[in-house]
Scaffold this motif. Sequence first.
Motif, mmCIF file in Angstrom:
data_model
loop_
_atom_site.group_PDB
_atom_site.id
_atom_site.type_symbol
_atom_site.label_atom_id
_atom_site.label_comp_id
_atom_site.label_asym_id
_atom_site.label_seq_id
_atom_site.Cartn_x
_atom_site.Cartn_y
_atom_site.Cartn_z
ATOM 1 N N SER A 314 -0.582 -8.778 -25.637
ATOM 2 C CA SER A 314 0.178 -7.615 -25.178
ATOM 3 C C SER A 314 0.843 -6.919 -26.364
ATOM 4 C CB SER A 314 1.245 -8.047 -24.173
ATOM 5 O OG SER A 314 0.659 -8.649 -23.039
ATOM 6 N N VAL A 315 0.997 -5.600 -26.226
ATOM 7 C CA VAL A 315 1.643 -4.792 -27.266
ATOM 8 C C VAL A 315 2.709 -3.923 -26.606
ATOM 9 C CG1 VAL A 315 -0.357 -4.773 -28.792
ATOM 10 C CG2 VAL A 315 -0.132 -2.997 -27.037
ATOM 11 N N THR A 316 3.436 -3.186 -27.413
ATOM 12 C CA THR A 316 4.442 -2.281 -26.854
ATOM 13 C C THR A 316 3.757 -1.095 -26.178
ATOM 14 O OG1 THR A 316 4.612 -0.974 -28.884
ATOM 15 C CG2 THR A 316 6.053 -2.907 -28.689
ATOM 16 N N LYS A 317 4.510 -0.407 -25.349
ATOM 17 C CA LYS A 317 3.976 0.783 -24.685
ATOM 18 C C LYS A 317 3.565 1.834 -25.710
ATOM 19 C CE LYS A 317 5.399 4.480 -21.519
ATOM 20 N NZ LYS A 317 6.473 4.965 -20.599
ATOM 21 N N ARG A 318 4.364 2.007 -26.748
ATOM 22 C CA ARG A 318 4.040 3.005 -27.774
ATOM 23 C C ARG A 318 2.712 2.697 -28.432
ATOM 24 N NH1 ARG A 318 4.047 3.302 -33.010
ATOM 25 N NH2 ARG A 318 4.899 1.187 -33.202
ATOM 26 N N ALA A 710 -6.072 7.239 -23.520
ATOM 27 C CA ALA A 710 -5.283 6.043 -23.800
ATOM 28 C C ALA A 710 -4.377 5.791 -22.601
ATOM 29 C CB ALA A 710 -4.456 6.223 -25.068
ATOM 30 N N TYR A 711 -4.500 4.622 -21.990
ATOM 31 C CA TYR A 711 -3.718 4.331 -20.790
ATOM 32 C C TYR A 711 -3.396 2.844 -20.739
ATOM 33 C CZ TYR A 711 -7.966 2.408 -18.593
ATOM 34 O OH TYR A 711 -9.076 1.651 -18.297
ATOM 35 N N ILE A 712 -2.470 2.494 -19.867
ATOM 36 C CA ILE A 712 -2.055 1.104 -19.701
ATOM 37 C C ILE A 712 -2.741 0.550 -18.463
ATOM 38 C CG2 ILE A 712 -0.099 -0.404 -19.202
ATOM 39 C CD1 ILE A 712 1.599 1.647 -20.842
ATOM 40 N N ALA A 713 -3.563 -0.470 -18.641
ATOM 41 C CA ALA A 713 -4.315 -1.046 -17.530
ATOM 42 C C ALA A 713 -3.464 -2.017 -16.726
ATOM 43 C CB ALA A 713 -5.569 -1.748 -18.050
ATOM 44 N N SER A 714 -2.670 -2.847 -17.390
ATOM 45 C CA SER A 714 -1.819 -3.808 -16.688
ATOM 46 C C SER A 714 -0.632 -4.163 -17.570
ATOM 47 C CB SER A 714 -2.598 -5.070 -16.310
ATOM 48 O OG SER A 714 -2.990 -5.792 -17.456
ATOM 49 N N THR A 715 0.313 -4.864 -16.980
ATOM 50 C CA THR A 715 1.531 -5.191 -17.715
ATOM 51 C C THR A 715 2.093 -6.518 -17.254
ATOM 52 O OG1 THR A 715 3.799 -4.447 -18.163
ATOM 53 C CG2 THR A 715 2.872 -3.875 -16.033
ATOM 54 N N SER A 716 2.781 -7.197 -18.152
ATOM 55 C CA SER A 716 3.606 -8.335 -17.760
ATOM 56 C C SER A 716 4.877 -7.787 -17.121
ATOM 57 C CB SER A 716 3.959 -9.182 -18.980
ATOM 58 O OG SER A 716 2.798 -9.657 -19.621
ATOM 59 N N ILE A 717 5.692 -8.677 -16.541
ATOM 60 C CA ILE A 717 6.942 -8.217 -15.950
ATOM 61 C C ILE A 717 8.097 -9.058 -16.475
ATOM 62 C CG2 ILE A 717 5.743 -7.468 -13.871
ATOM 63 C CD1 ILE A 717 7.064 -9.797 -12.388
ATOM 64 N N ALA A 718 9.292 -8.507 -16.381
ATOM 65 C CA ALA A 718 10.506 -9.176 -16.859
ATOM 66 C C ALA A 718 11.645 -8.866 -15.903
ATOM 67 C CB ALA A 718 10.843 -8.721 -18.275
ATOM 68 N N ALA A 719 12.807 -9.435 -16.169
ATOM 69 C CA ALA A 719 13.984 -9.182 -15.337
ATOM 70 C C ALA A 719 14.646 -7.862 -15.727
ATOM 71 C CB ALA A 719 14.976 -10.336 -15.463
ATOM 72 N N ASP A 720 15.053 -7.744 -16.972
ATOM 73 C CA ASP A 720 15.771 -6.543 -17.399
ATOM 74 C C ASP A 720 15.438 -6.259 -18.848
ATOM 75 O OD1 ASP A 720 17.458 -4.452 -17.859
ATOM 76 O OD2 ASP A 720 19.304 -5.497 -17.311
ATOM 77 N N MET A 721 14.736 -5.151 -19.091
ATOM 78 C CA MET A 721 14.371 -4.772 -20.452
ATOM 79 C C MET A 721 15.404 -3.835 -21.074
ATOM 80 S SD MET A 721 10.247 -4.311 -20.000
ATOM 81 C CE MET A 721 10.043 -3.784 -21.703
ATOM 82 N N ASN A 722 16.440 -3.512 -20.321
ATOM 83 C CA ASN A 722 17.509 -2.650 -20.841
ATOM 84 C C ASN A 722 16.971 -1.330 -21.377
ATOM 85 O OD1 ASN A 722 19.705 -4.511 -20.370
ATOM 86 N ND2 ASN A 722 18.860 -5.731 -22.067
ATOM 87 N N SER A 724 14.364 -0.704 -23.088
ATOM 88 C CA SER A 724 13.730 -0.737 -24.409
ATOM 89 C C SER A 724 12.286 -1.207 -24.313
ATOM 90 C CB SER A 724 14.514 -1.662 -25.340
ATOM 91 O OG SER A 724 14.536 -2.976 -24.827
ATOM 92 N N ASP A 725 11.479 -0.765 -25.247
ATOM 93 C CA ASP A 725 10.063 -1.123 -25.314
ATOM 94 C C ASP A 725 9.917 -2.570 -25.777
ATOM 95 O OD1 ASP A 725 7.358 -0.838 -25.155
ATOM 96 O OD2 ASP A 725 7.216 0.833 -26.564
ATOM 97 N N ALA A 726 8.831 -3.221 -25.357
ATOM 98 C CA ALA A 726 8.618 -4.620 -25.741
ATOM 99 C C ALA A 726 7.139 -4.946 -25.619
ATOM 100 C CB ALA A 726 9.453 -5.556 -24.867
ATOM 101 N N LEU A 727 6.775 -6.146 -26.042
ATOM 102 C CA LEU A 727 5.370 -6.571 -26.050
ATOM 103 C C LEU A 727 4.953 -6.993 -24.643
ATOM 104 C CD1 LEU A 727 5.551 -8.746 -29.296
ATOM 105 C CD2 LEU A 727 4.626 -6.420 -29.100
ATOM 106 N N MET A 728 4.701 -6.002 -23.789
ATOM 107 C CA MET A 728 4.443 -6.256 -22.374
ATOM 108 C C MET A 728 3.135 -5.650 -21.871
ATOM 109 S SD MET A 728 7.290 -7.787 -21.203
ATOM 110 C CE MET A 728 7.477 -7.402 -19.475
ATOM 111 N N PHE A 729 2.446 -4.824 -22.652
ATOM 112 C CA PHE A 729 1.447 -3.921 -22.092
ATOM 113 C C PHE A 729 0.034 -4.243 -22.581
ATOM 114 C CE2 PHE A 729 5.551 -1.863 -22.316
ATOM 115 C CZ PHE A 729 5.707 -1.387 -21.021
ATOM 116 N N GLU A 730 -0.919 -4.129 -21.645
ATOM 117 C CA GLU A 730 -2.346 -4.312 -21.949
ATOM 118 C C GLU A 730 -3.021 -2.944 -21.913
ATOM 119 O OE1 GLU A 730 -4.055 -7.109 -22.570
ATOM 120 O OE2 GLU A 730 -2.655 -8.710 -22.004
#
Length: 745
Positions: A314-318, A710-722, A724-730
């Motif tokens: 997984s990578v960031t959304k950006r 360029a699009y996001i096919a799927s993502t991991s999930i979390a409780a609260d990302m506040n 901010s971007d994070a390593l969540m995206f496929e």
Amino acid sequence: MSLFLRPLGSPRATRTTHHACFAVSLLALTAVLSSAASAQEAPVELPEVNVTTTTPQLKAKAKPQTKAAPAPQPVAPAAVATDSNAGAPSPGDRSGSLSVPTTAEATVDIDRTPGAVEVVPDTAYKTSTPAVTIKDALDYVPGVFVQPKWGEDSRISIRGSSLSRNFHLRGIQLYMDGIPINTADGYGDFQEIDPTAYRYIEVFKGANALRFGANALGGAINFVMPTGYDADLFGARVDIGSFGFRKLAVSSGAVSGPVDYFMTGTWQEADGFRDHSDGESVRGSMNVGYRLSENVETRFYVNANDVDQRIPGSVTKRVALTSPETANPGNITGDYQRNIETVRIANKTAIRLMPGTVLEVGAFNVDRHLMHPIFQWLDNRYDDYGGFARITDESRIGGFANRLIAGVNLHNGSVDVRQYQNLAGQKGDETVATKDTSHNLSAYFENHFYVTPQVALVAGTQFLHATRKRDVDFGATPGETEFNLWSPKGGVVWDVTRTWQVFGNISRSAEVPSFGESVVGGSINIPFFELKPQRATTYEIGTRGGTDDFRWDFALYRANIDNELLCFTTNTNPSTCQVGNADKTIHQGVELGFGAAVLKSLFARGPDPDKVWLHAAYTFSDFRYDGDAEWGNNELPGAPRHFLRAELLYKHPSGIYFGPNVEWVPEAYYVDSANSFETDAYAIWGAKIGFDNGGPITAYLEGRNLSDEAYIASTSIAADMNGSDALMFEPGTGRAIYGGVQVKW
């Protein structure tokens, strides 16, 4: 037992020689069996059985048998359940195999279910796609959200199941010819699924798979192989495409006296769209049936997989939207991989006790080796085994038609868990050593009582006894837990006409936590044995039916869920899923599939005109917390609210077809329970052209994401990302072209 060997410290060791030997051996065995079958004098054929489906999604009839079973004696007419199902064969009254229905027979059978179900024939995807991932096969099933990740792996969710998992699978029970594929503790892997190996795929949404004793929020998927009775003597396909994709598959099937067989093998290799996503796989499947008598058939199954796959991560959304080919740097440094070797053997025996009554008994064993360098070097060995007995009876009670399915399932297994330090893809010091043991015993029944020839009242239940135990040498917390769960169901099916049904049901479902839900440290620190089972009550109504030129499949549902298993990872480590129980949540939605001949007789008139066919699957999903103390009524993360797949295809009676297609997610969806960060909306389009006239040669050329979006096919999930971007995206795959040719005779 292990079919393939490699040095344990070198998961990516070169095995070109092994793969070549496998392919040569498979071709040789195919030739021998084909020659033997051709040399046999044709025995007496079974009587032809014509079956018209009540749901026109196939509009197919069981083809006349060109291959024969042993010469049977005349069979007394079987009981017919209803007047409206007069064309449906009773249990054991099949046009070929006693234990395996044809596609048309399976469609008639599944349409007795008082809920959303679907049969996907292989003709829907094999001849017009590379048939690599489960997405290729299930793209047009409403209610199913499936996205490829890398290689043959996919993320799938049915009615919001498995939102907590962006790895492996939970919440959906997988079967191969009615025999479990999942591990005993509940997880599954789509890397082990070869879509080209199956004649059709049955999809049971929600708690609609009670005929197998399945009981999960997402339902069940049953992959059914051909038998010698409906397979071609020889088949082969070659596919090539973008990003170094290459695929070769061969198959053979035949009947010789009381014996029939089907076997298939596939070799596949790809460099991958993203960096560090190359992979190679070899798969083989086989079933051999023996007709011991007119009323008894036994069938043996063998399935083997050897899959090597690097993981881009997984990578960031950006990064996903600006440089989608980029891999997670940590995945490259640690040489992340998921490599699997599997050997599965099984037997299923069908006994026709009397006309309309069939008993099926079977057993299975799975040996699986997972070699998985990720944050640590996982080296896990699975040993799963079990058995089942199921009886299907169609008779009359007080003059009313009645259909009963009842059975018992045993599914046990153990996992020898070994974890090591990951030193740039190599094993370091051992950090974890445990023995995880799962026991599952379930009993179930489902009864259809026809109060009129067109209306069936359905009642059933399942009882599940499950235990989980972890014995620890070092590096983890030992523990054990036990569950005893009842899940009743009631429903109705009304055949308004022979081509139009209305259905509804109320059902309970239960899911036991798997060992994958175990948390060692982190923000919530809940071990698996303290997690509660996930329970849901689902209300569902719908309708299905159609004609030659129009068909529909529509369902509304609402699931009230207690203790849903969700990720509550904080932003400090969003790539690790730490599972806990939510309080109360709601999953509700709309599922709409339809096909329509919007234009006819443009260039070809007569009884078989050309058509412009519109095919679409739309899913609306409203998943949310229900008055949660922390999250209120926030949306649940991990799945889009709207998802549309549509295709406009011109079909000429000569076999030529072509047209565009689209995949559309019009709204971004959240990736955390706090609803502070979301994905992006997207629309991608493709097109295909091909030839398929039902003859010995088919060919296709398909373009995907032709605008290179360029699009996001799927993502991991979390409780609260506040926020901010994070390593969540496929990231989704960029522009790709695939082509293939198939031959059969």
